[in-house]
Design an enzyme around this catalytic site. Structure first.
Site, PDB file in Angstrom:
ATOM      1  CG  HIS A  60      -2.008   1.022   1.176  1.00  0.00           C
ATOM      2  ND1 HIS A  60      -3.284   0.778   1.611  1.00  0.00           N
ATOM      3  CD2 HIS A  60      -2.008   2.308   0.748  1.00  0.00           C
ATOM      4  CE1 HIS A  60      -4.027   1.857   1.445  1.00  0.00           C
ATOM      5  NE2 HIS A  60      -3.275   2.807   0.931  1.00  0.00           N
ATOM      6  CG  LEU A  63       4.739   4.742  -5.962  1.00  0.00           C
ATOM      7  CD1 LEU A  63       5.385   3.759  -6.936  1.00  0.00           C
ATOM      8  CD2 LEU A  63       5.738   5.136  -4.872  1.00  0.00           C
ATOM      9  CG  ASN A  94      -5.120   7.666  -4.500  1.00  0.00           C
ATOM     10  OD1 ASN A  94      -4.043   7.108  -4.708  1.00  0.00           O
ATOM     11  ND2 ASN A  94      -5.373   8.321  -3.376  1.00  0.00           N
ATOM     12  CG  ASP A 152      -6.297   3.380  -0.765  1.00  0.00           C
ATOM     13  OD1 ASP A 152      -6.972   3.158   0.245  1.00  0.00           O
ATOM     14  OD2 ASP A 152      -5.279   4.094  -0.752  1.00  0.00           O
ATOM     15  CG  ASN A 281      -9.341   8.612   5.761  1.00  0.00           C
ATOM     16  OD1 ASN A 281      -9.830   8.192   6.799  1.00  0.00           O
ATOM     17  ND2 ASN A 281     -10.016   8.656   4.630  1.00  0.00           N
ATOM     18  CG  ASP A 308      -2.090   4.726   3.571  1.00  0.00           C
ATOM     19  OD1 ASP A 308      -1.993   5.038   2.371  1.00  0.00           O
ATOM     20  OD2 ASP A 308      -3.015   5.116   4.305  1.00  0.00           O
ATOM     21  CG  HIS A 312      -0.390  14.852   1.002  1.00  0.00           C
ATOM     22  ND1 HIS A 312      -1.191  14.823  -0.110  1.00  0.00           N
ATOM     23  CD2 HIS A 312      -0.848  13.857   1.807  1.00  0.00           C
ATOM     24  CE1 HIS A 312      -2.103  13.873   0.008  1.00  0.00           C
ATOM     25  NE2 HIS A 312      -1.911  13.259   1.165  1.00  0.00           N
ATOM     26  N   GLY A 327      -2.740  12.027   5.151  1.00  0.00           N
ATOM     27  CA  GLY A 327      -1.674  11.119   4.723  1.00  0.00           C
ATOM     28  C   GLY A 327      -0.333  11.354   5.374  1.00  0.00           C
TER      29      GLY A 327
HETATM   30  N1  LIG Z   1      -4.125   7.454   3.780  1.00  0.00           N
HETATM   31  C1  LIG Z   1      -4.286   8.738   3.572  1.00  0.00           C
HETATM   32  O1  LIG Z   1      -4.431   9.483   4.534  1.00  0.00           O
HETATM   33  N2  LIG Z   1      -4.268   9.256   2.336  1.00  0.00           N
HETATM   34  C2  LIG Z   1      -4.144   8.540   1.105  1.00  0.00           C
HETATM   35  C3  LIG Z   1      -5.406   7.853   0.689  1.00  0.00           C
HETATM   36  C4  LIG Z   1      -5.685   6.560   1.388  1.00  0.00           C
HETATM   37  O2  LIG Z   1      -4.826   5.677   1.529  1.00  0.00           O
HETATM   38  O3  LIG Z   1      -6.833   6.347   1.760  1.00  0.00           O
HETATM   39  C5  LIG Z   1      -3.708   9.497   0.028  1.00  0.00           C
HETATM   40  O4  LIG Z   1      -3.793   9.183  -1.161  1.00  0.00           O
HETATM   41  O5  LIG Z   1      -3.200  10.578   0.373  1.00  0.00           O
HETATM   42 ZN   LIG Z   2      -6.959   4.254   1.909  1.00  0.00          ZN
END
Ligand SMILES: NC(=O)N[C@@H](CC(=O)O)C(=O)O
Ligand SMILES: [Zn+2]
Length: 428
Positions: A60, A63, A94, A152, A281, A308, A312, A327
C-alpha cells in the site's frame, strides 16, 4: 560473475536464529547460501555481521504518478522504498488520471522499468475514475498486470457495484483491496470521532465508518468467494470482524500501518490540532483501538504491515487541520520504527515474526515472488543494521514527502543494503 554478500547473518524465518552465511547472487537469483563461499564474483560486499532479510514488500503506497508529480514520482517513491529496505511496492490508483485502464498499468510498469529502484506493482481501480459508478474492465486490468483492484482513497459506496466487482474478481482470482469508509458516516470528518474531536471542535470520523463497510464486504466476499484484502485497518471492531471472518474460513486478509500500531489521537490532543502532519485517513484512533491492532498483529488476524506511504507537499500540510490533505509518508523508516518499538523495546514480537509481516506474508497473500531467501529463487534481499541508533530525519528522505509525525524519533534497524532482482538498489 555475480554478487557475493559476505559475512552477514541470515535470519532463519522458522526459528528466528541468525546464521552466519555468505550469499551468492547470480543474475536475478540467489545461487548459493553457505557458511563460506569462495567465488570470483564481480562484486563482493562485506556485510560485517549485519542481518540479512528477505526484501520487504509494501502492498500500500501512493507514488502519485501520473498527475501529482509535485508530491512524488515513481522514481523518487521507489528510491525511498529501496532506502527503506523494500524490493516490491504496490501502488495505489488514486492518481490523475486514475489507474483504470490496461494502458495505464503498462505506463506504470514502463516508467518503473526505466526509472524505478524496486519492483512496482500497480493496482487497477474498481470503478472508472474511482467515481464509484461504473466498473472497470477487471479482466483487462489483470491481464495487464494489475496486482489487485481497489478504489483506495475512497470507499466504494454502492453495495451492488461492489458485489458485481467481487463476482468478477472471484472468477479471475483477483484480490479485492478495500479502503473501507462509509462516506455518509465519515462526512466532512478530519480526525477520529470521540472525546478529542469534541474538545477540539473538529468534525470526527467514527470507527464505525470503517467497521460497517468491512462487515458489508466480508459478507459479499462470503457470497462471491472473492479474496478480500482490507486496507489500513485501524479500529477495534474492524479487527474483531476480520478475526471472525478468518475463523469462518473466508478469504479475508488485512494490513496495518506503523502509525496505527504506535500512535493515537492523543498526539493531536497534545498539540491542540495545530499540526496537519498528524492528519491521516483512517485517522489515528484511541489506545483501545491501537491495542486491538497490536493484538490482531500478534495473533495472525492482521497479516502484514503496509505503510500507506502518502506523500503530500509541505504547503498542503501547513494548511489548517480541517482542510489539509490526509496522509503520512512511511517507506523510509517503517521497519526501524517498528523493530525498535515492538521488538527491541517492548518485546511484543520477535524479529522473525516482524519480518514475516514485512516480507513473507505479503508475498504469500498476494502470490508474489520473494518473501524468503532461497537458492534458485529471486534475489530480493535487505540487509539491516540492528545496532546503530539514529533519529528519523525528513531532511534525509529520498521521498519528496516530509509529512510524518515520527520526525525526530530515534530508531535502530536501518537498511544498509537493498538488492532487488540481483541488482543493488540502495547502499548506505
Ligand atoms: N491514507 C491517507 O491518509 N491518504 C491517502 C489515501 C488513502 O490511503 O486512503 C492518500 O492518497 O493521500
Ligand atoms: Zn486508503
Amino acid at each position: 560473475m555475480g554478487l557475493l554478500l559476505r559475512g552477514g547473518r541470515v535470519l532463519n524465518l522458522e526459528n528466528g536464529e541468525l546464521e552466519s552465511r555468505d550469499v551468492l547472487v547470480e543474475g536475478k537469483k540467489v545461487a548459493r547460501i553457505a557458511s563460506s563461499i569462495e567465488a570470483d564474483a564481480h562484486e563482493v560486499v562485506d556485510l560485517g555481521g549485519h542481518v540479512v532479510l528477505p526484501g520487504f514488500i509494501d502492498m500500500h503506497v501512493h507514488l502519485r504518478q501520473p498527475g501529482f508529480e509535485g508530491k512524488e514520482t515513481i522514481e523518487t517513491g521507489s528510491k525511498a522504498a529501496a532506502r527503506g529496505g523494500y524490493t516490491k511496492v504496490a501502488c495505489m490508483p488514486n492518481t490523475r488520471p486514475v489507474l483504470d485502464t490496461p494502458e495505464l498499468m503498462k505506463y506504470v510498469y514502463d516508467v518503473a522499468q526505466r526509472e524505478g529502484s524496486c519492483s512496482v506493482l500497480p493496482y487497477g481501480s474498481i470503478s472508472k475514475g474511482e467515481l464509484g459508478e461504473e466498473l472497470t474492465d477487471i479482466a483487462a486490468l489483470r491481464a495487464a498486470g494489475a496486482v489487485g483492484i481497489t478504489d483506495d482513497g475512497v470507499g466504494v459506496q454502492s453495495s451492488s457495484l461492489m458485489r458485481e466487482a467481487m463476482r468478477i474478481a472471484a472468477s479471475l482470482d483477483v484480490p479485492v483491496v478495500i479502503h473501507s469508509e462509509d462516506e455518509d458516516l465519515a462526512k466532512d470528518g478530519c480526525m477520529n470521532e470521540g472525546v478529542v474531536s469534541k474538545r477540539l471542535g473538529l468534525p470526527g470520523i467514527p470507527g464505525l465508518a470503517e467497521s460497517a463497510m468491512i462487515a458489508r464486504d466480508i459478507l459479499l466476499a462470503q457470497e462471491t468467494g472473492a479474496h478480500l484484502h482490507v486496507c489500513h485497518i485501524s479500529d477495534a471492531w474492524s479487527v474483531e470482524l476480520v478475526r471472525w471472518a478468518k475463523s469462518m474460513g473466508l478469504r479475508v486478509t488485512t494490513e496495518v500501518t506503523p502509525h496505527h500500531l504506535l500512535l493515537t489521537e492523543s498526539i493531536i490532543d497534545e498539540t491542540d490540532g495545530a499540526d496537519a502532519n498528524m492528519k491521516v485517513n483512517p485517522p489515528l484512533r484511541t489506545e483501545l483501538d491501537r491495542q486491538a491492532c497490536l493484538k490482531g498483529l500478534l495473533d495472525g488476524t492482521i497479516d502484514m504491515i503496509a505503510t500507506d506511504h502518502a506523500p503530500h507537499m509541505e504547503e498542503e500540510k501547513k494548511r489548517p487541520f480541517r482542510t489539509a490533505p490526509f496522509g503520512f509518508v512511511g517507506l523510509e523508516f517503517a521497519f526501524p520504527v517498528l523493530y525498535t518499538e515492538l521488538v527491541e523495546k517492548s518485546s511484543a514480537l520477535s524479529l522473525h515474526e516482524l519480518v514475516k509481516k514485512f516480507a513473507t506474508n505479503p508475498a504469500d497473500v498476494f502470490k508474489l515472488s520473494g518473501g524468503r531467501i532461497v537458492e534458485g529463487e529471486v534475489a530480493d534481499i535487505t540487509v539491516v543494521d540492528l545496532e546503530s541508533e539514529r533519529a528519523i530525519n525528513p531532511d534525509e528522505f529520498f521521498s519528496k514527502g516530509r509529512n510524518t509525525p515520527f520526525a525526530g524519533q530515534k530508531a535502530k534497524g536501518w537498511t544498509v543494503l537493498t538488492v532487488n532482482e540481483g541488482r543493488i538498489t540502495y547502499k548506505a
